[in-house]
Design a protein around this motif. Structure first.
Motif, short mmCIF file in Angstrom:
data_model
loop_
_atom_site.label_atom_id
_atom_site.label_comp_id
_atom_site.label_asym_id
_atom_site.label_seq_id
_atom_site.Cartn_x
_atom_site.Cartn_y
_atom_site.Cartn_z
N UNK A 43 111.21 29.30 44.36
CA UNK A 43 110.63 29.22 43.03
C UNK A 43 110.15 30.56 42.49
N UNK A 44 110.31 31.62 43.27
CA UNK A 44 109.88 32.94 42.82
C UNK A 44 110.76 34.00 43.45
N UNK A 45 110.76 35.18 42.86
CA UNK A 45 111.57 36.28 43.38
C UNK A 45 110.69 37.38 43.93
N UNK A 46 111.22 38.14 44.88
CA UNK A 46 110.46 39.22 45.51
C UNK A 46 110.16 40.33 44.51
N UNK A 47 111.08 40.52 43.55
CA UNK A 47 110.93 41.62 42.62
C UNK A 47 109.75 41.51 41.69
N UNK A 48 109.32 40.28 41.38
CA UNK A 48 108.21 40.11 40.45
C UNK A 48 106.96 40.80 40.94
N UNK A 76 102.89 24.50 36.84
CA UNK A 76 102.59 23.44 37.80
C UNK A 76 102.94 23.86 39.23
N UNK A 77 104.04 24.62 39.37
CA UNK A 77 104.40 25.12 40.70
C UNK A 77 103.34 26.10 41.21
N UNK A 78 102.80 26.92 40.30
CA UNK A 78 101.77 27.87 40.68
C UNK A 78 100.49 27.16 41.10
N UNK A 79 100.12 26.12 40.36
CA UNK A 79 98.92 25.36 40.71
C UNK A 79 99.08 24.71 42.08
N UNK A 80 100.27 24.17 42.34
CA UNK A 80 100.52 23.53 43.64
C UNK A 80 100.49 24.56 44.76
N UNK A 81 101.09 25.73 44.51
CA UNK A 81 101.13 26.78 45.53
C UNK A 81 99.71 27.24 45.88
N UNK A 82 98.88 27.41 44.87
CA UNK A 82 97.50 27.85 45.10
C UNK A 82 96.71 26.78 45.86
N UNK A 83 96.96 25.53 45.51
CA UNK A 83 96.28 24.43 46.20
C UNK A 83 96.70 24.37 47.67
N UNK A 84 97.98 24.61 47.92
CA UNK A 84 98.49 24.56 49.29
C UNK A 84 98.00 25.73 50.14
N UNK A 85 97.61 26.83 49.46
CA UNK A 85 97.24 28.04 50.19
C UNK A 85 95.80 28.48 49.92
N UNK A 86 94.97 27.51 49.56
CA UNK A 86 93.53 27.75 49.41
C UNK A 86 93.21 28.89 48.44
N UNK A 87 94.01 29.02 47.40
CA UNK A 87 93.74 30.02 46.37
C UNK A 87 94.17 31.43 46.71
N UNK A 102 92.00 28.78 36.01
CA UNK A 102 93.10 29.10 35.10
C UNK A 102 93.53 30.56 35.25
N UNK A 103 92.55 31.44 35.53
CA UNK A 103 92.86 32.86 35.70
C UNK A 103 93.74 33.09 36.92
N UNK A 104 93.48 32.35 38.01
CA UNK A 104 94.30 32.46 39.21
C UNK A 104 95.72 32.00 38.93
N UNK A 105 95.85 30.88 38.24
CA UNK A 105 97.18 30.34 37.91
C UNK A 105 97.94 31.33 37.04
N UNK A 106 97.24 31.91 36.05
CA UNK A 106 97.86 32.89 35.15
C UNK A 106 98.36 34.10 35.92
N UNK A 107 97.53 34.61 36.83
CA UNK A 107 97.94 35.79 37.61
C UNK A 107 99.15 35.48 38.47
N UNK A 108 99.15 34.31 39.11
CA UNK A 108 100.28 33.94 39.96
C UNK A 108 101.55 33.75 39.14
#
Length: 310
Positions: A46-51, A21-32, A6-12
């Motif tokens: 789904x995300x911007x460079x500025x963030x 859900x997009x963050x969870x999928x992204x982390x799963x696709x990229x091994x965390x 959950x901490x990884x998802x929160x940080x992302x």
């Protein structure tokens, strides 16, 4: 496969602005992997460079000082924001920043320089750590100078005069009157603080950053370039990369004051009104903690571990 906590998802989520859900999928696709996940989200739109660039992960202060046609910006880190409000810490940052006007960019040389009380910067830093009770670090310094013109500073979110969360220097070369150079430089420094350009011109942006943007553009436009001849595909991919260059380089950015005039045109117009020459030679922008990852802790888990509870 890495555990997706959950901490990884929160940080992302915080760094990318994407949905959970997009963050969870992204982390799963990229091994965390956080950085790879951010690129994956950007490629999917789904995300911007500025963030990512806007995140800071360390506390302390950025100090700025200008003397004549030379200026310097210094970053000193601490563990908590509370220390940044400490008068002893602020005095240390002020003294170190003024010393850097002489020592320049070399942090190791700066650590050996003598403070007003005769002790070295390194010794004073060690005493600060002991008396304040929190780890601190003299992280970096950068100086700018011009032969004729002005170096102008700006501090955003100032905690005290000359120090805050973001420190900016802009070096202007020219023969325009000093007060005009100061006014132009202040406007540019405020723009730089807000717009966070990566370099003076598009060609000066780090090639590794451009390569990364090109890779993202290729993945994002995979459907458009599929089956296209190489020259056509290259033209399709050139557009977003050129756009990134333009929006990331100071001289081609639109000034934040009106959102449309390129900085180079703004400077030219101001120089003409001032009745002299003005050219932007260089700039530097330090944002507190950029590029440092703050270690996240689970206080309840730490207490349980200390108590011997599984």
């Amino acid at each position: 496969m890495a555990e997706i906590t959950a901490a990884l998802v929160k940080e992302l989520r915080e760094r990318s602005g994407a949905g959970m859900m997009d963050c969870k999928k992204a982390l799963a696709e990229n091994n965390g992997d956080i950085e790879a996940s951010i690129d994956w989200l950007r490629a999917k739109g789904l995300a911007s460079a500025g963030k990512k660039a806007g995140r800071t992960a360390a506390e302390g202060l950025v100090g700025v000082a200008v003397q004549g046609t030379k200026g310097v910006v210094v970053e000193v880190n601490s563990e908590t924001d509370f220390v940044a409000k400490n008068e002893q810490f602020q005095g240390f940052v002020r003294d170190v920043t003024n010393l850097a006007l002489t020592t320049g960019d070399d942090v190791e040389a700066l650590k050996k320089a003598a403070m007003p009380n005769g002790k070295s910067v390194e010794e004073a830093l060690t005493e600060n750590i002991a008396t304040i009770g929190e780890n601190q670090n003299l992280r970096r310094a950068k100086s700018l100078s011009v032969g004729q013109g002005a170096v102008v500073s700006y501090v955003h979110n100032a905690a005290a005069p000359g120090m805050g969360k973001i420190g900016v220097l802009v070096a202007l070369e020219g023969d325009a009157p000093a007060d005009k150079l100061e006014a132009i430089g202040k406007q540019l420094a405020m723009h730089i603080a807000a717009a966070a350009p990566l370099a003076l011109t598009g060609d000066a942006i780090d090639p590794a950053i451009i390569e990364r943007e090109a890779a993202i553009a290729r993945e994002k436009n995979a459907d458009k370039i599929a089956g296209k001849p190489a020259d056509i595909a290259e033209k399709i991919l050139k557009g977003p990369v050129d756009k990134f260059r333009k929006e990331s380089a100071l001289l081609s950015q639109a000034v934040v004051f009106d959102g449309k005039t390129p900085v180079q045109d703004f400077v030219a117009a101001e120089a003409k009104a001032a009745g002299g020459s003005v050219a932007v030679k260089d700039f530097v922008r330090f944002q507190l903690g950029e590029g440092i990852e703050k270690q996240q802790s689970d206080f309840a888990a730490e207490v349980a571990a200390a108590a011997g509870v599984a």
